[in-house]
Scaffold this motif. Structure first.
Motif, PDB file in Angstrom:
ATOM      1  N   UNK A  95     -15.615 -11.056  55.230  1.00 51.37           N
ATOM      2  CA  UNK A  95     -15.375  -9.671  54.822  1.00 51.37           C
ATOM      3  C   UNK A  95     -14.089  -9.138  55.424  1.00 51.37           C
ATOM      4  N   UNK A  96     -13.856  -9.499  56.660  1.00 45.82           N
ATOM      5  CA  UNK A  96     -12.647  -9.081  57.350  1.00 45.82           C
ATOM      6  C   UNK A  96     -11.399  -9.565  56.606  1.00 45.82           C
ATOM      7  N   UNK A  97     -11.414 -10.811  56.195  1.00 49.93           N
ATOM      8  CA  UNK A  97     -10.246 -11.362  55.509  1.00 49.93           C
ATOM      9  C   UNK A  97     -10.099 -10.786  54.109  1.00 49.93           C
ATOM     10  N   UNK A  98     -11.212 -10.388  53.478  1.00 50.57           N
ATOM     11  CA  UNK A  98     -11.116  -9.714  52.182  1.00 50.57           C
ATOM     12  C   UNK A  98     -10.439  -8.358  52.333  1.00 50.57           C
ATOM     13  N   UNK A  99     -10.779  -7.649  53.402  1.00 49.77           N
ATOM     14  CA  UNK A  99     -10.213  -6.322  53.625  1.00 49.77           C
ATOM     15  C   UNK A  99      -8.730  -6.406  53.972  1.00 49.77           C
ATOM     16  N   UNK A 100      -8.378  -7.312  54.863  1.00 49.82           N
ATOM     17  CA  UNK A 100      -7.000  -7.385  55.351  1.00 49.82           C
ATOM     18  C   UNK A 100      -6.108  -8.318  54.555  1.00 49.82           C
TER      19      UNK A 100
END
Length: 142
Positions: free
Chosen positions: A41-46
């Protein structure tokens, strides 16, 4: 006697149902942590390189004198597509250390901000999941 056994059985059933719900919440937390859902999820956001982060993490997570440092450095290096570590000078003496990550692009000053974003989004997502699980456990117990 029939009423007492009914009440005892119904209380036991309610306790069993609550225990099962708590176990389900714990299983969900275990699944989230094992499958790196928060990192994803973190990599999707950033919009960082998730596959590169996983690849470098698996390959370089032990390439440091401090095992805890290498894991986080490996994820950051893979996500940002940079190389960290290598030979450093300490008090005028060169100390050879292994590198972490691939030298896909040069390190920039903006990488400090990107790493901080990675840290803060990870912290917020982790806290949100922990609060959700705590809430689910609390609701089931009371």
């Amino acid at each position: 006697v029939g009423v007492c056994s009914f009440n005892c059985n119904s209380k036991l059933n309610i306790a069993t149902i609550k225990a099962k719900r708590v176990m389900i919440a714990l299983i969900i937390l275990n699944i989230l942590s094992k499958h790196h859902f928060l990192k994803f999820c973190n990599f999707l956001i950033l919009r960082f390189d998730f596959k590169g982060a996983v690849k470098i993490f698996k390959r370089d997570r032990f390439a440091h004198l401090s095992p805890n440092s290498a894991q986080t450095e490996a994820v950051a290096a893979g996500a940002l597509q940079i190389q960290l570590g290598g030979t450093h000078n300490y008090f005028g003496k060169a100390v050879v250390k292994p590198t972490i990550g691939d030298d896909i692009r040069p390190v920039e000053y903006e990488d400090i901000k990107r790493t901080n974003q990675l840290l803060y989004v990870s912290a917020v997502l982790s806290m949100a999941v922990c609060c959700l699980i705590t809430f689910l456990i609390y609701v089931q117990l009371f």
